[in-house]
Design a protein around this motif. Structure first.
Motif, PDB file in Angstrom:
ATOM      1  N   PRO A 226      20.623 -12.055   1.435  1.00 42.09           N
ATOM      2  CA  PRO A 226      20.871 -13.270   0.836  1.00 42.09           C
ATOM      3  C   PRO A 226      20.851 -13.212  -0.721  1.00 42.09           C
ATOM      4  N   PRO A 227      21.381 -14.175  -1.380  1.00 43.91           N
ATOM      5  CA  PRO A 227      21.494 -14.142  -3.031  1.00 43.91           C
ATOM      6  C   PRO A 227      19.987 -14.082  -3.471  1.00 43.91           C
ATOM      7  N   ARG A 228      19.787 -13.091  -4.592  1.00 39.84           N
ATOM      8  CA  ARG A 228      18.377 -13.286  -5.100  1.00 39.84           C
ATOM      9  C   ARG A 228      18.469 -14.573  -5.964  1.00 39.84           C
ATOM     10  N   PRO A 229      17.167 -14.966  -6.141  1.00 37.72           N
ATOM     11  CA  PRO A 229      16.963 -16.184  -6.805  1.00 37.72           C
ATOM     12  C   PRO A 229      17.311 -16.162  -8.120  1.00 37.72           C
ATOM     13  N   LYS A 230      18.018 -17.031  -8.588  1.00 38.27           N
ATOM     14  CA  LYS A 230      18.244 -16.918 -10.094  1.00 38.27           C
ATOM     15  C   LYS A 230      19.268 -18.250 -10.473  1.00 38.27           C
ATOM     16  N   THR A 231      19.342 -18.650 -11.627  1.00 35.21           N
ATOM     17  CA  THR A 231      20.312 -19.651 -11.951  1.00 35.21           C
ATOM     18  C   THR A 231      21.549 -19.675 -11.831  1.00 35.21           C
ATOM     19  N   TYR A 232      22.168 -20.606 -11.163  1.00 32.73           N
ATOM     20  CA  TYR A 232      23.791 -20.400 -11.246  1.00 32.73           C
ATOM     21  C   TYR A 232      24.193 -21.941 -11.884  1.00 32.73           C
ATOM     22  N   ALA A 233      24.687 -21.801 -12.991  1.00 30.80           N
ATOM     23  CA  ALA A 233      25.132 -22.643 -13.894  1.00 30.80           C
ATOM     24  C   ALA A 233      26.407 -23.372 -13.237  1.00 30.80           C
ATOM     25  N   GLY A 234      26.793 -24.574 -13.820  1.00 29.10           N
ATOM     26  CA  GLY A 234      27.802 -25.343 -13.469  1.00 29.10           C
ATOM     27  C   GLY A 234      27.957 -25.861 -12.063  1.00 29.10           C
ATOM     28  N   GLY A 235      26.698 -26.209 -11.449  1.00 32.29           N
ATOM     29  CA  GLY A 235      26.638 -26.805 -10.330  1.00 32.29           C
ATOM     30  C   GLY A 235      26.992 -25.994  -8.916  1.00 32.29           C
TER      31      GLY A 235
END
Length: 241
Positions: A226-235
């Motif tokens: 799974p993708p690591r927790p982080k901020t994904y900007a722009g929705g």
């Protein structure tokens, strides 16, 4: 069993046709839902269109709710690795599915796709999937994707002529149709040319049903973690597995 099919382009009429082809192949008790994003290219023809279609594809998967498996209904297998990283249930690309099926019924197959701009991407997938020694050639019949829906375009005749050339020049023993929009042509083209013609939509449905029946899910050890927790900007963001 619930199968969700995502057409990564925005053409709803093609999505309806893909859904109909999938339901025709599905077993009794399998519920097929076919969706497409609202944003992105109207058709996927080459690398640029592929890149722009991935956010919409992942967004539709994110909105889908419960599904026992997902199918990506673009022969380029657009966003397939990202999609598998996002969920635990099986995710099947129609390109990979069709190539697997072809190797089970023939020693050598050729792919007949739409435009030449798509050929390099498909050749890359042939290598990636390990089918280089079984795929004789990836061919283009020079029919734009959206023209497949236009009876006046002569698309079927052009596809048929390319199949004939594949048989004569490649010595192909089976044909893989290289676009989801060709799904309704497989049976008639097979009867016309006397060899297996594989539609990736139907192939993906049967493989998805088999994986679900076997209780197999996407491995989360390695690249499909799974993708690591982080901020994904722009929705942008990640979905729950």
């Amino acid at each position: 069993m619930q199968l969700t099919i995502v057409n990564p382009n925005t053409t709803a009429s093609m999505t309806r046709a893909i859904g109909a082809a999938a339901r025709a192949a599905a077993s009794p008790g399998t519920v097929v839902t076919a969706v497409n994003p609202d944003s992105g290219p109207a058709s996927i023809e080459g690398y640029y269109d592929e890149a722009l279609s991935v956010p919409g594809l992942l967004g539709e998967m994110r909105k889908a709710g419960r599904a026992d498996a997902f199918i990506i209904a673009c022969f380029d297998d657009t966003g397939l690795d990202a999609a598998r990283s996002m969920v635990e249930v099986p995710v099947i690309g129609i390109g990979e599915a069709a190539m697997h099926m072809a190797t089970l019924v023939a020693g050598k197959f050729s792919v007949v796709t739409t435009l030449a701009v798509s050929v390099p991407a498909l050749e890359h997938n042939v290598l990636k999937y390990g089918f280089a020694h079984r795929c004789a050639r990836v061919r283009a019949c020079e029919v734009p994707v959206l023209a497949l829906e236009d009876p006046a375009s002569g698309a079927r005749a052009k596809i048929s002529a390319e199949i004939a050339r594949a048989m004569a020049e490649d010595r192909a023993e089976a044909i893989v149709l290289g676009c989801a929009g060709m799904a309704d042509l497989a049976r008639s083209l097979s009867a016309e040319h006397g060899l297996p013609v594989v539609d990736g939509v139907a192939a993906a449905v049967k493989l998805a049903e088999g994986l679900v029946a076997l209780g197999l899910r996407t491995s989360k050890v390695g690249g499909y973690a799974p993708p690591r927790p982080k901020t994904y900007a722009g929705g942008l963001g990640k979905a729950e597995a």
